[in-house]
Design an enzyme around this catalytic site. Sequence first.
Site, PDB file in Angstrom:
ATOM      1  N   ASN A 120      59.671 -24.204 -46.047  1.00  0.00           N
ATOM      2  CA  ASN A 120      60.235 -22.633 -45.636  1.00  0.00           C
ATOM      3  C   ASN A 120      59.481 -21.605 -46.427  1.00  0.00           C
ATOM      4  O   ASN A 120      59.026 -21.892 -47.345  1.00  0.00           O
ATOM      5  CB  ASN A 120      61.409 -22.884 -45.967  1.00  0.00           C
TER       6      ASN A 120
ATOM      7  N   ALA B 218      67.554 -32.732 -42.228  1.00  0.00           N
ATOM      8  CA  ALA B 218      67.525 -34.149 -42.994  1.00  0.00           C
ATOM      9  C   ALA B 218      68.190 -33.667 -44.270  1.00  0.00           C
ATOM     10  O   ALA B 218      67.899 -32.794 -44.848  1.00  0.00           O
ATOM     11  CB  ALA B 218      66.268 -34.600 -43.165  1.00  0.00           C
TER      12      ALA B 218
ATOM     13  N   LYS C 235      61.057 -17.307 -39.206  1.00  0.00           N
ATOM     14  CA  LYS C 235      62.047 -18.520 -39.686  1.00  0.00           C
ATOM     15  C   LYS C 235      62.722 -17.812 -41.167  1.00  0.00           C
ATOM     16  O   LYS C 235      63.707 -18.041 -41.499  1.00  0.00           O
ATOM     17  CB  LYS C 235      61.376 -19.751 -40.138  1.00  0.00           C
TER      18      LYS C 235
ATOM     19  N   ASN D   2      77.275 -25.752 -40.524  1.00  0.00           N
ATOM     20  CA  ASN D   2      76.343 -26.197 -41.847  1.00  0.00           C
ATOM     21  C   ASN D   2      76.530 -25.494 -43.058  1.00  0.00           C
ATOM     22  O   ASN D   2      76.988 -24.293 -43.102  1.00  0.00           O
ATOM     23  CB  ASN D   2      74.905 -25.579 -41.255  1.00  0.00           C
TER      24      ASN D   2
HETATM   25  N1  LIG Z   1      65.790 -30.625 -45.352  1.00  0.00           N
HETATM   26  C1  LIG Z   1      65.635 -29.817 -44.344  1.00  0.00           C
HETATM   27  O1  LIG Z   1      66.482 -30.181 -43.248  1.00  0.00           O
HETATM   28  C2  LIG Z   1      64.495 -29.044 -44.070  1.00  0.00           C
HETATM   29  C3  LIG Z   1      63.756 -28.745 -45.062  1.00  0.00           C
HETATM   30  N2  LIG Z   1      62.644 -27.870 -45.074  1.00  0.00           N
HETATM   31  C4  LIG Z   1      61.782 -27.253 -45.983  1.00  0.00           C
HETATM   32  O2  LIG Z   1      61.128 -28.542 -46.384  1.00  0.00           O
HETATM   33  C5  LIG Z   1      61.012 -28.375 -47.784  1.00  0.00           C
HETATM   34  C6  LIG Z   1      61.328 -29.510 -48.350  1.00  0.00           C
HETATM   35  O3  LIG Z   1      62.796 -29.516 -48.413  1.00  0.00           O
HETATM   36  P1  LIG Z   1      63.632 -30.926 -48.531  1.00  0.00           P
HETATM   37  O4  LIG Z   1      63.133 -32.056 -48.013  1.00  0.00           O
HETATM   38  O5  LIG Z   1      65.298 -30.481 -48.029  1.00  0.00           O
HETATM   39  O6  LIG Z   1      63.581 -31.059 -50.259  1.00  0.00           O
HETATM   40  P2  LIG Z   1      64.133 -31.988 -51.012  1.00  0.00           P
HETATM   41  O7  LIG Z   1      64.607 -31.365 -52.342  1.00  0.00           O
HETATM   42  O8  LIG Z   1      64.986 -33.096 -50.842  1.00  0.00           O
HETATM   43  O9  LIG Z   1      62.770 -32.553 -51.558  1.00  0.00           O
HETATM   44  C7  LIG Z   1      61.968 -32.235 -52.277  1.00  0.00           C
HETATM   45  C8  LIG Z   1      61.060 -33.329 -52.946  1.00  0.00           C
HETATM   46  O10 LIG Z   1      59.877 -33.090 -53.611  1.00  0.00           O
HETATM   47  C9  LIG Z   1      59.680 -33.673 -54.855  1.00  0.00           C
HETATM   48  N3  LIG Z   1      59.099 -32.994 -55.775  1.00  0.00           N
HETATM   49  C10 LIG Z   1      59.182 -32.079 -56.640  1.00  0.00           C
HETATM   50  N4  LIG Z   1      57.942 -31.725 -57.436  1.00  0.00           N
HETATM   51  C11 LIG Z   1      57.228 -32.688 -57.104  1.00  0.00           C
HETATM   52  C12 LIG Z   1      55.906 -32.864 -57.507  1.00  0.00           C
HETATM   53  N5  LIG Z   1      55.442 -32.154 -58.399  1.00  0.00           N
HETATM   54  N6  LIG Z   1      55.315 -34.056 -56.997  1.00  0.00           N
HETATM   55  C13 LIG Z   1      55.662 -34.841 -56.297  1.00  0.00           C
HETATM   56  N7  LIG Z   1      56.873 -34.532 -55.752  1.00  0.00           N
HETATM   57  C14 LIG Z   1      57.681 -33.478 -56.195  1.00  0.00           C
HETATM   58  C15 LIG Z   1      61.141 -33.895 -55.511  1.00  0.00           C
HETATM   59  O11 LIG Z   1      61.507 -34.909 -56.194  1.00  0.00           O
HETATM   60  P3  LIG Z   1      62.149 -34.932 -57.439  1.00  0.00           P
HETATM   61  O12 LIG Z   1      63.397 -35.920 -57.069  1.00  0.00           O
HETATM   62  O13 LIG Z   1      61.370 -35.501 -58.606  1.00  0.00           O
HETATM   63  O14 LIG Z   1      62.829 -33.745 -57.640  1.00  0.00           O
HETATM   64  C16 LIG Z   1      61.797 -34.268 -53.905  1.00  0.00           C
HETATM   65  O15 LIG Z   1      61.975 -35.426 -53.400  1.00  0.00           O
HETATM   66  C17 LIG Z   1      61.535 -27.148 -48.294  1.00  0.00           C
HETATM   67  O16 LIG Z   1      60.574 -25.871 -48.374  1.00  0.00           O
HETATM   68  C18 LIG Z   1      62.619 -26.904 -47.200  1.00  0.00           C
HETATM   69  O17 LIG Z   1      62.932 -25.304 -47.153  1.00  0.00           O
HETATM   70  C19 LIG Z   1      62.458 -27.261 -43.909  1.00  0.00           C
HETATM   71  C20 LIG Z   1      63.197 -27.460 -42.645  1.00  0.00           C
HETATM   72  C21 LIG Z   1      64.564 -28.397 -42.860  1.00  0.00           C
HETATM   73  C1  LIG Z   2      69.039 -22.231 -40.378  1.00  0.00           C
HETATM   74  C2  LIG Z   2      69.728 -22.611 -41.528  1.00  0.00           C
HETATM   75  C3  LIG Z   2      70.215 -21.368 -42.413  1.00  0.00           C
HETATM   76  C4  LIG Z   2      70.500 -23.523 -41.405  1.00  0.00           C
HETATM   77  O1  LIG Z   2      71.458 -23.829 -42.264  1.00  0.00           O
HETATM   78  C5  LIG Z   2      68.380 -23.142 -42.614  1.00  0.00           C
HETATM   79  O2  LIG Z   2      67.262 -23.406 -42.231  1.00  0.00           O
HETATM   80  C6  LIG Z   2      68.763 -23.630 -43.899  1.00  0.00           C
HETATM   81  O3  LIG Z   2      69.933 -24.107 -44.022  1.00  0.00           O
HETATM   82  O4  LIG Z   2      67.952 -23.548 -44.685  1.00  0.00           O
END
Ligand SMILES: NC(=O)C1=CN([C@@H]2O[C@H](COP(=O)(O)OP(=O)(O)OC[C@H]3O[C@@H](n4cnc5c(N)ncnc54)[C@H](OP(=O)(O)O)[C@@H]3O)[C@@H](O)[C@H]2O)C=CC1
Ligand SMILES: CC(C)(CO)C(=O)C(=O)O
Length: 306
Positions: free
Chosen positions: A102, A127, A183, A255
């Site tokens: 994001n 997720a 977004k 949420n």
């Molecule tokens: N979750 C969601 O529903 C959504 C997320 N996003 C975006 O997606 C991105 C990821 O989000 P999300 O999955 O929720 O985040 P999480 O915190 O669940 O996952 C991030 C992962 O990155 C790992 N990490 C951090 N540094 C490193 C590194 N140097 N090398 C390898 N792995 C590393 C972390 O591991 P460690 O355990 O070691 O810290 C962790 O497993 C964000 O930008 C978020 O805004 C977008 C839409 C929806």
């Molecule tokens: C749209 C919103 C605000 C939904 O919770 C989101 O993208 C987030 O939580 O980062």
Amino acid sequence: MTTHWILGPGAIGRLLAHSLASLVEVAVIGRRDLPSRQLLTTPEGEVHVQHLTSLTAERLVADAPEPPAFVHITTKAMAAEAALSSIASVLPPSTPLVLWQNGFYAQPRITQMWPGPVLCATTTQGAYLTGDDGVVYAGRGPTFVGDLDNQHAGSAKALAALLSEAGFTASAVGDIRSRLWQKLAVNAAINPLVALHGVRNGELRGDAYSGRVVAVVKEVAAILAKEGVLPPNGGEGKAAWLALVWQVVENTANNKASMLQDVEAKRLTEREAILGPLIERAERYGLGCEVLKGLNRELALLEARF
Ligand SMILES: NC(=O)C1=CN([C@@H]2O[C@H](COP(=O)(O)OP(=O)(O)OC[C@H]3O[C@@H](n4cnc5c(N)ncnc54)[C@H](OP(=O)(O)O)[C@@H]3O)[C@@H](O)[C@H]2O)C=CC1
Ligand SMILES: CC(C)(CO)C(=O)C(=O)O
């Protein structure tokens, strides 16, 4: 079979890995070992067990395997460059990357520094993790793929087709830059306020917060107008941005936004990737952004206590 590496084994990374695993070879790469037996809980509550290849970046580099067809970077925004650096020595410079963050921080920086194609994906799939071996697929939503300079439409199309086969609703688009900003605008209006006040998204509708949402959107709308990002849904100016924000608040009323989850877990938030680019653009265009700066300061103070 082509290979996809997923760098960042968090919520989105593991959802992606579970989804792609039956179609391509998948390796999930992190900073520490994870169990290979991984669970995915679907939005309908079904639990699927899958064995995923998981390894540390250190081990991957030591093994120097065949290069992958794609590397998906699924860390948080501020960690993306360090994660890429940790495996760059085993990647041919022409390897296509897919950035899932994001905000608008990692995308321009990595697009500028990586010689190969850099695709950006913006998704409203939801997720969250339940531990080292579990991810909950909380809600379905569309995913858009494209690159900032519209140079890689073919790769974006191929990836969107693969993601769709894997169960995402994905489309290749020629306006990913605007979609990322759109977004970001919604995230800027919702995430800092709910994170600072520890409330669910729907509470922003009440008298205590609604005026602050309007104040954020007013600054964001002016900045995006200067940046050339059209207001959403064919609408006009601030009213269109506000309508979109209230719509998302309504749809996600129950949420806990991602930034609130980060604050509760005492993790650094994505404020620099969400508020940072807006503040930077406001300063570049000579626009006021005291509300955004105030939110950024408050979040920085909060993070300093973690
Ligand atoms: N979750 C969601 O529903 C959504 C997320 N996003 C975006 O997606 C991105 C990821 O989000 P999300 O999955 O929720 O985040 P999480 O915190 O669940 O996952 C991030 C992962 O990155 C790992 N990490 C951090 N540094 C490193 C590194 N140097 N090398 C390898 N792995 C590393 C972390 O591991 P460690 O355990 O070691 O810290 C962790 O497993 C964000 O930008 C978020 O805004 C977008 C839409 C929806
Ligand atoms: C749209 C919103 C605000 C939904 O919770 C989101 O993208 C987030 O939580 O980062």
